[in-house]
Design an enzyme around this catalytic site. Structure first.
Site, short mmCIF file in Angstrom:
data_model
loop_
_atom_site.label_atom_id
_atom_site.label_comp_id
_atom_site.label_asym_id
_atom_site.label_seq_id
_atom_site.Cartn_x
_atom_site.Cartn_y
_atom_site.Cartn_z
CE1 TYR A 98 32.65 61.00 3.43
CE2 TYR A 98 30.56 61.73 4.33
CZ TYR A 98 31.28 60.87 3.53
OH TYR A 98 30.63 59.88 2.83
CD GLU A 140 27.58 59.22 2.06
OE1 GLU A 140 27.59 60.02 3.03
OE2 GLU A 140 28.59 58.63 1.64
N GLY A 394 29.98 43.08 2.77
CA GLY A 394 31.01 43.73 3.57
C GLY A 394 31.69 44.83 2.78
#
Length: 404
Positions: A98, A140, A394
């Site tokens: 990040y 996450e 995707g």
């Protein structure tokens, strides 16, 4: 969660930033891959970069997040980011990346907007970025923990125990952990990333839904070959899998991720509607197989659209699963119907005359134009928006109603 001072600046500059996002994200990716080419080796999909899909998805996510912060300044829109967090976990994104993205993204913003990026503007958008990044990092971390793995260490080798042609351009691979250890826990509707080495030595990956019941030690993915056109490149991963992978070969798979999953407590009785087109049938077949494996008595309606019966992957299996569930029924639409069938209709999916069960959770998967059209039909039929859940193959291009 966004400070009042930053909210005022972001509101004033959102039209300019939003209007320039395509150019900003283009320059961002160009500069980042120039300086950090290793990110294209096993992290980013080259096909999505070449087609512009990844760039548009990033632009949509930034605009959607900023808009949500302005509309609800006291709430961080974590739910909006859940799908992104699952996609990131499925490719092994780590916290330090990040910081890399921040460097090149804000460099691109400064390049494109020039003197308009005053210190005040930069600080406001910096706050937006780190609110978004912080939410994703936290989500996450939980996903990695729940999967029993560490950030970035999601990969495992699996052996192909069966390869089966479903249609001329669709193949299924049945897989078992190569190390003999138990398969990781998975939920019906989730997907895995498949990572393969291309002929030029670069690792590329693609996500594929689990297309069978994930409750045992085997996993199945069903892969449609993606041919190239004048405007878009062919699918590198899908073509390699079709051309080179046979029974006995090994593949590298990620842990399973994905938030569009079937909720199946033992006493679940709410109706389920599974709506798909083309290869979008794969997560639906996995959900249907799980319902059958658990002996579910839930009312289930399967709706699928395809070019023809011959192009309908997993068609026979879907019929068998529906016939084995006491509360299930199916309706198919084919542009080229062929032999007349009682539960098949000609043309595109049209929900007029389809009796949708009250209170159903609707799962939707297929090409984006199909999902937008059918979602509109579902809303017109009285299905609440909160009951419609969709999966995108995707990068997520953010259905307009979901980004609002």
């Amino acid at each position: 969660m966004l400070s009042a001072e930053s909210a005022a600046v972001v509101r004033a500059t959102l039209p300019a930033v939003g209007g320039a996002l395509d150019e900003i994200t283009t320059r961002f990716y160009r500069a980042m891959f120039r300086d950090r080419p290793e990110l294209l080796d096993g992290m980013f999909n080259r096909g999505n970069q070449a087609s512009g899909v990844q760039r548009r998805a990033l632009a949509g996510s930034i605009a959607g997040f900023a808009t949500a912060l302005l509309d609800h300044p006291d709430t961080r829109p974590d739910a909006l980011l859940g799908r992104i967090a699952h996609k990131h976990a499925a490719v092994g994104v780590t916290d330090d990346q990040y910081t890399i993205v921040h460097k090149y993204l804000f460099g691109a913003i400064a390049e494109v907007l020039g003197d308009a990026v005053t210190p005040e503007v930069a600080a406001a958008w910096d706050e937006v970025y780190w609110l978004m990044a912080g939410a994703l990092i936290a989500q996450e971390a939980r996903l990695y923990h729940d999967a029993g793995t560490q950030p970035g260490r999601i990969w495992r080798r699996w052996t192909v125990v069966e390869r089966r042609a479903e249609t001329p351009d669709v193949v299924s691979f049945l897989l078992r952990p190569a190390d003999g250890a138990p398969a990781p826990r998975a939920r019906a509707g989730q997907y895995v990333s498949v990572r393969v080495r291309m002929t030029d030595g670069i690792l590329q990956l693609r996500q594929y839904s689990l297309s069978a019941d994930p409750g045992g030690e085997l996993r199945r993915i069903t892969v449609k070959r993606v041919d190239g056109t004048d405007e878009t490149p062919g699918g590198e991963v899908s073509n390699l899998l079709h051309e080179q992978v046979r029974e006995g070969d090994e593949l590298t798979l990620s842990a399973p991720f994905g938030d569009i999953v079937l909720d199946d407590p033992a006493d679940a009785a709410d109706p389920v509607v599974l709506v798909s087109a083309g290869i979008g049938c794969t997560p639906m077949t996995g959900m249907l197989a799980h319902l059958a494996a658990t002996g579910s008595a839930r009312p289930v309606l399967v709706l699928h659209a395809d070019r023809s019966p011959e192009d309908h992957a997993l068609r026979t299996e879907t019929r068998q699963l529906v016939e084995g569930l006491p509360g299930a029924r199916a309706v198919f639409w084919y542009e080229r119907p062929g032999v007349e069938e009682a539960d098949a209709r000609a043309g595109l999916m049209d929900l007029n005359g389809i009796e949708l069960p009250d209170g159903a959770t609707v799962f939707l998967c297929g090409p984006l134009p199909f999902m937008r059209e059918v979602r509109g039909q579902l809303l017109d039929a009285g299905v609440p928006a909160r009951n419609i859940r969709y999966e995108v193959f995707g990068p997520d291009l953010w259905l307009p109603a979901e980004a609002a």
